[in-house]
Design a protein around this motif. Structure first.
Motif, mmCIF file in Angstrom:
data_model
loop_
_atom_site.group_PDB
_atom_site.id
_atom_site.type_symbol
_atom_site.label_atom_id
_atom_site.label_comp_id
_atom_site.label_asym_id
_atom_site.label_seq_id
_atom_site.Cartn_x
_atom_site.Cartn_y
_atom_site.Cartn_z
ATOM 1 N N ARG A 165 0.830 -1.198 0.000
ATOM 2 C CA ARG A 165 0.000 0.000 0.000
ATOM 3 C C ARG A 165 0.874 1.260 0.000
ATOM 4 N NH1 ARG A 165 -3.512 -3.348 3.204
ATOM 5 N NH2 ARG A 165 -2.438 -2.836 5.137
ATOM 6 N N ILE A 166 1.903 1.262 0.855
ATOM 7 C CA ILE A 166 2.824 2.399 0.915
ATOM 8 C C ILE A 166 3.504 2.586 -0.436
ATOM 9 C CG2 ILE A 166 4.966 3.271 1.922
ATOM 10 C CD1 ILE A 166 2.873 3.503 3.963
ATOM 11 N N ALA A 167 3.991 1.481 -1.016
ATOM 12 C CA ALA A 167 4.698 1.560 -2.303
ATOM 13 C C ALA A 167 3.787 2.127 -3.388
ATOM 14 C CB ALA A 167 5.221 0.180 -2.696
ATOM 15 N N ALA A 168 2.532 1.688 -3.395
ATOM 16 C CA ALA A 168 1.595 2.181 -4.408
ATOM 17 C C ALA A 168 1.353 3.675 -4.243
ATOM 18 C CB ALA A 168 0.276 1.410 -4.310
ATOM 19 N N PHE A 169 1.171 4.116 -3.000
ATOM 20 C CA PHE A 169 0.929 5.539 -2.740
ATOM 21 C C PHE A 169 2.170 6.363 -3.075
ATOM 22 C CE2 PHE A 169 0.936 9.276 0.050
ATOM 23 C CZ PHE A 169 -0.261 9.850 -0.327
ATOM 24 N N ARG A 170 3.334 5.892 -2.649
ATOM 25 C CA ARG A 170 4.591 6.604 -2.919
ATOM 26 C C ARG A 170 4.803 6.770 -4.425
ATOM 27 N NH1 ARG A 170 8.735 2.696 -1.644
ATOM 28 N NH2 ARG A 170 8.213 2.055 -3.765
ATOM 29 N N ASP A 171 4.628 5.694 -5.192
ATOM 30 C CA ASP A 171 4.838 5.763 -6.638
ATOM 31 C C ASP A 171 3.821 6.695 -7.297
ATOM 32 O OD1 ASP A 171 6.869 3.978 -6.228
ATOM 33 O OD2 ASP A 171 5.762 2.231 -6.994
ATOM 34 N N PHE A 172 2.574 6.650 -6.810
ATOM 35 C CA PHE A 172 1.538 7.539 -7.339
ATOM 36 C C PHE A 172 1.922 9.004 -7.135
ATOM 37 C CE2 PHE A 172 -1.924 10.162 -5.571
ATOM 38 C CZ PHE A 172 -2.597 10.473 -6.740
ATOM 39 N N VAL A 173 2.338 9.361 -5.920
ATOM 40 C CA VAL A 173 2.702 10.750 -5.623
ATOM 41 C C VAL A 173 3.895 11.181 -6.473
ATOM 42 C CG1 VAL A 173 3.604 12.305 -3.843
ATOM 43 C CG2 VAL A 173 1.737 10.746 -3.296
ATOM 44 N N GLN A 174 4.904 10.324 -6.580
ATOM 45 C CA GLN A 174 6.069 10.675 -7.378
ATOM 46 C C GLN A 174 5.704 10.887 -8.846
ATOM 47 O OE1 GLN A 174 8.548 7.302 -6.289
ATOM 48 N NE2 GLN A 174 9.851 8.609 -5.038
ATOM 49 N N ASN A 175 4.864 10.037 -9.390
ATOM 50 C CA ASN A 175 4.449 10.186 -10.787
ATOM 51 C C ASN A 175 3.635 11.463 -10.997
ATOM 52 O OD1 ASN A 175 5.694 7.794 -11.575
ATOM 53 N ND2 ASN A 175 3.861 6.561 -11.256
ATOM 54 N N ILE A 191 3.947 14.201 -9.257
ATOM 55 C CA ILE A 191 4.870 15.332 -9.169
ATOM 56 C C ILE A 191 5.626 15.509 -10.487
ATOM 57 C CG2 ILE A 191 7.043 16.096 -8.097
ATOM 58 C CD1 ILE A 191 5.870 15.085 -5.441
ATOM 59 N N ILE A 192 6.033 14.397 -11.108
ATOM 60 C CA ILE A 192 6.697 14.475 -12.417
ATOM 61 C C ILE A 192 5.757 15.115 -13.437
ATOM 62 C CG2 ILE A 192 7.571 13.091 -14.337
ATOM 63 C CD1 ILE A 192 8.607 11.095 -12.203
ATOM 64 N N ALA A 193 4.492 14.674 -13.446
ATOM 65 C CA ALA A 193 3.510 15.248 -14.372
ATOM 66 C C ALA A 193 3.265 16.724 -14.064
ATOM 67 C CB ALA A 193 2.203 14.459 -14.280
ATOM 68 N N HIS A 194 3.245 17.064 -12.768
ATOM 69 C CA HIS A 194 3.051 18.449 -12.340
ATOM 70 C C HIS A 194 4.177 19.335 -12.861
ATOM 71 C CE1 HIS A 194 2.497 21.870 -9.619
ATOM 72 N NE2 HIS A 194 3.740 21.722 -9.235
ATOM 73 N N ARG A 195 5.416 18.882 -12.699
ATOM 74 C CA ARG A 195 6.558 19.673 -13.170
ATOM 75 C C ARG A 195 6.511 19.866 -14.688
ATOM 76 N NH1 ARG A 195 10.889 16.262 -9.660
ATOM 77 N NH2 ARG A 195 10.817 17.464 -7.712
ATOM 78 N N LYS A 196 6.175 18.789 -15.396
ATOM 79 C CA LYS A 196 6.110 18.866 -16.857
ATOM 80 C C LYS A 196 5.059 19.889 -17.300
ATOM 81 C CE LYS A 196 5.287 16.034 -20.976
ATOM 82 N NZ LYS A 196 4.950 14.669 -21.477
ATOM 83 N N HIS A 197 3.901 19.850 -16.640
ATOM 84 C CA HIS A 197 2.834 20.782 -17.006
ATOM 85 C C HIS A 197 3.218 22.217 -16.684
ATOM 86 C CE1 HIS A 197 -1.675 22.003 -16.727
ATOM 87 N NE2 HIS A 197 -1.190 22.211 -17.929
ATOM 88 N N MET A 198 3.872 22.409 -15.534
ATOM 89 C CA MET A 198 4.281 23.756 -15.149
ATOM 90 C C MET A 198 5.302 24.328 -16.129
ATOM 91 S SD MET A 198 2.512 24.644 -12.483
ATOM 92 C CE MET A 198 3.337 25.830 -11.436
#
Length: 301
Positions: free
Chosen positions: A276-286, A288-295
Motif C-alpha cells: 500500500r505504501i509503495a503504491a501511494f509513494r509511486d503515485f505521488v512521485q508520478n 509530481i513528475i507530471a506536475h513539473r512537466k505541465h508547469m
C-alpha cells in the motif's frame, strides 16, 4: 506477566467499564472482574478507582495503560507488516499532510489512485500537527519539512515557494501593482501570523505588513486564502503548486520570491515492504513528475 490479563486490562481501561469491556471481549462481567483482580494481586497494586459511574485509572493503572497502548500499537504494526507482505494493494492507508497541500494538491489527484487501486481505502488526515508515525498515528506523511522522528524512511519529493497571486479580474479592477510599497492600495490575504505555517510564508507576510496594506484578510489555512483570491478579494500569499489547477492566477511582485520549502514523504521503517505504501509513494512521485512537466509547458518554472 499474564498476556491475557493485560489484554483484558487494556480493554477495561479503554472502555472505562467492566461491562463494556466484557461485551467487546465476549466475556461476562464477572470473568473480566476476576481477571482484573488477579492482575492487581500479581502486581500488588490497585489499578482502578471504582465508583458508580464506572472505573478510573489509578496512577499505577495509568502507567500500565501507557505500556499496553504501546504494545497494542506495535502489535497492530506487526500485523500490518505481515498483511502487507502477503496482500495486494487494498485495505486502509492512513495518510497525513497539511490542510493546504491535502486540499489543494493531493485530494484533487486521488481519482487517479483509485482508478488504479479501487479497493484501497484512504484515510486522509489534514492537520498541521505532526503525527507520530512510529507509534502508528498514521502510515505515511507528506510534510513541508524533513521529519525529525527516528526510524523513518524519508524521500524528498519537491520544493515549494510561497508567492503572491491575484485574479485577473481583481487586477483589471484595482490595477496591477509594480512595487511592493503599492500593497498599501490593496487588500492582503494571508494566513495569520499565529497560524501554523512554513517559516518563509510568515517572513513574507511580516515584510508586507511593514508596508501597511490597505486592508487585511487573515485565514487559518491556504484553502481559505485561495478562495479569497479566486473570488477577487485581493492579493494572496499562496504556495506555487496551486497555479497549475488555477491558471488564471497572476503572480504579483515576482521579486518577492521566498526561500524554497522542501516537501518530504515519510513512513515507518517497519512498513518498508508495504504494498500500500509503495503504491501511494509511486503515485505521488508520478504526479509530481507530471506536475513539473505541465508547469514547464505553462512557462511557470
Amino acid at each position: 506477566m499474564d498476556w491475557d490479563k493485560l489484554r483484558i486490562f487494556h480493554a477495561v481501561a479503554d472502555a472505562g467499564s467492566l461491562t463494556h469491556a466484557g461485551d467487546k471481549l465476549n466475556l461476562s462481567q464477572s470473568a473480566v472482574s476476576r481477571q482484573i483482580r488477579g492482575l492487581e494481586e500479581s502486581l500488588n497494586a490497585t489499578l482502578f478507582h471504582r465508583h458508580a459511574r464506572g472505573l478510573i485509572l489509578t496512577e499505577q493503572g495509568e502507567l500500565l495503560f501507557e505500556a499496553t497502548q504501546t504494545m497494542s500499537k506495535r502489535l497492530e504494526s506487526a500485523s500490518a507488516r505481515i498483511r502487507d507482505s502477503e496482500e495486494g494493494v487494498f485495505g486502509e492507508l492512513r495518510v497525513t499532510t497539511t490542510t493546504g497541500f491535502g486540499t489543494l494538491w493531493l485530494a484533487p489527484r486521488l481519482t487517479k489512485l483509485y482508478e488504479q487501486y479501487p479497493h484501497l481505502k484512504i484515510d486522509l488526515m489534514l492537520e498541521e500537527r505532526v503525527l507520530d508515525l512510529p507509534m502508528r498515528e498514521a502510515d505515511v506523511a507528506i510534510r513541508m519539512k524533513e521529519p525529525s522522528q527516528a526510524d523513518l524512511i524519508r524521500k524528498r519529493l519537491m520544493t515549494v515557494q510561497m508567492r503572491l497571486y491575484a485574479s485577473k479580474d481583481y487586477l483589471d479592477k484595482h490595477g496591477h501593482p509594480q512595487d511592493v510599497e503599492e500593497i498599501k492600495n490593496h487588500r492582503l490575504i494571508s494566513q495569520s501570523l499565529q497560524a501554523a505555517q512554513v517559516g518563509s510564508a510568515s517572513t513574507l507576510v511580516q515584510k508586507l505588513m511593514t508596508h501597511k496594506p490597505g486592508s487585511v484578510l487573515s485565514v487559518n489555512n491556504y484553502f481559505g486564502v485561495l478562495q479569497g483570491v479566486i473570488h477577487d478579494l485581493g492579493i494572496g500569499v499562496l504556495p506555487d503548486y496551486v497555479t497549475e489547477d488555477f491558471p488564471d492566477l497572476v503572480q504579483v511582485f515576482p521579486e518577492e520570491d521566498t526561500n524554497p520549502v522542501p516537501v518530504y514523504l515519510a513512513y515507518p521503517e517497519e512498513l518498508r515492504h508495504s504494498q500500500r505504501i509503495a503504491a501511494f509513494r509511486d503515485f505521488v512521485q508520478n504526479e509530481i513528475i507530471a506536475h513539473r512537466k505541465h508547469m514547464k509547458e505553462l512557462g511557470k518554472i
